[in-house]
Design an enzyme around this catalytic site. Sequence first.
Site, PDB file in Angstrom:
ATOM      1  N   TYR A 127     -22.441   7.332  -8.132  1.00  0.00           N
ATOM      2  CA  TYR A 127     -22.875   7.360  -6.735  1.00  0.00           C
ATOM      3  C   TYR A 127     -23.774   6.151  -6.526  1.00  0.00           C
ATOM      4  O   TYR A 127     -24.952   6.152  -6.888  1.00  0.00           O
ATOM      5  CB  TYR A 127     -23.607   8.658  -6.412  1.00  0.00           C
ATOM      6  N   ASP A 166     -18.379   7.407  -5.230  1.00  0.00           N
ATOM      7  CA  ASP A 166     -18.783   6.819  -3.960  1.00  0.00           C
ATOM      8  C   ASP A 166     -19.530   5.532  -4.274  1.00  0.00           C
ATOM      9  O   ASP A 166     -20.700   5.545  -4.649  1.00  0.00           O
ATOM     10  CB  ASP A 166     -19.673   7.806  -3.198  1.00  0.00           C
TER      11      ASP A 166
END
Length: 624
Positions: A127, A166
Amino acid sequence: MFDILEADIVVFQETKIQRKDLVDDMVLVPGWDCYWSLPKHKKGYSGVVIYTRQSICAPIRAEEGITGTLHPPNSAKSFAEGPEDQKIGGYPTKAQLEASLVDPTNLDSEGRCVILEFPAFVLFGVYSPANRDETRDDFRLGFFDVLDTRIRNLTSMGKRIILTGDLNISREELDTANAEAAMRKNGITTEDYMSTPARRMFNQLLEGGKVIAERDQGRAKPVLWDICRGFYPERKGMFTCWEQKVNARPGNYGSRIDYVLSSLDMKTWFSDSNIQEGLIGSDHCPVYATMKDQVHVEGENVHILDVINPSGMFLNGQRQREYSTKDMLPMSGKLIPEFDGRRNIKDMFARKSLPKPQSATVGFQRTEIGCAEHAESVERTSRPVLQAHTSEAKCSIKGVRVESAASATNKKRTLAEPSAQKPPKRSKSGVALLDPHQAISKGQQKLNGFFKAATTTQPCANAPLPSNGMHYPDMSCSHKSFNPAIDLLSDCSPSSQQINAVMSPKAFTPSSTPASDSDMNGTSSGHASPPKSAGLTRDTDTVHDPVQTKETWSKLFTKPAAPRCEGHNEPCKTMLTKKNGMNRGRSFWMCARPLGPSGDKEKNSQWRCHTFIWCSDWNHAVTA
């Protein structure tokens, strides 16, 4: 959820929880293992977790962070300083960390990366920091730099890489809605757009990435392949993230910032890759990649199950041995102290171990690894471990209570019934009974009892008077039950007149016309009217219309009616200005429809129109 995703390895980002927030449904998932990276300081921030299906795959090593400076559970040494057989490798050197200009401990303190190594590849669940403001630019670029370094170091060691998560950056113009118009609006060119530091670094990592001018030192060659874009090279609108504040998802005004990337020599391993934009529940949608059953490894075709499990567990796709606790890694969520070795509170004070119950094997299967398939591994377990897990089997897992036969015999003694009845409640000080032998019926049963007129009784000559001189209703001479809520109000006290005025039936009727004397005296029904008293006098001056009162309060607390938008004549919605400036904190009305694919307000279309009204300028009363 896992059944809906139909995946064997699931990576979640931005979990936004702390360790104290973990519960059984997150950690003790039957048939699954999990590996967490949680923020060390910031609460409810970031966080990554990887779930692996135990019947399909099992990692051989697991780490948290990208620098190797964090410590494994119950270890005084960092991941980079651990034994060689427990290290994944590829850690950035001291010189490489100094070039990132960010403290390596801070890079890994926000819970942004989990790394699992399988025999065939190393999996990164990431992330990345978002591009929020300039204060985080150094941290964001430092994270990308160290991540790039770690991946390239592992590639140089001959290890394959799968990077997923992400990454908070779009690859090129095709991955952002209306990118050309946005660049023209901001006065930048395509070269400027592609040369932003994070995007330039990302494209140098990918095969086919657009790199303006010469490549940076140490990034001469690409090492990863964009799997999803490889299957759909020219597809437009393949976005994975949408802005929720402007409701941009229905119009597909978003960007592609979630990826599944692999090493270049793994291109032939995948049969499909795509996004799942139909799965709602987040501002992102899942991205998946499907592996083939047969993959090419070191010059020969092998079954995929043989190379994503420890050696000897599978052969030609057939299971050779069962998954056991010996295969669990120190990073496993099931070994977190709050979830490992839990015991029933009764056994915490018992020194002697209970004999092996008949149903202990079943309970052990349900709780040891969350898989109730194999009894052989239970029988081979040593006795101390069996005892620990037998007590654990008494816990409630997923709503199913599993309890051994031995513990079922130890029933708690039921509480003995009280021998004596409860003492009677003391009466209120102002409602003392004059005759202790007089039976008292139940008090008021309905709300209507408050609004009935009090019935007066003739005083009895034999009734004793209280010593304080106050007048109380005579219970010895009346055959009706004593009702304190009504009889005490008939007393001629200064406050009783006000109380009766509020509680009188007249105050609860919508009509404000005073009743006639005939109605008050009851002459129309032919009954004798009761004697009037000051306590029963109805004061019409204090009567309030409940309907009018309700309307007044409703107007006070009701939100003002929303204006209607100009383009669709539909109610608008309110938004709050958060941009810095003189209007920060002001609310405004705007069209409630979502943004269209263009990302701008449109006329004569199904998407958001140009309606904009400051809430302070809107006067719904004048408009109505």
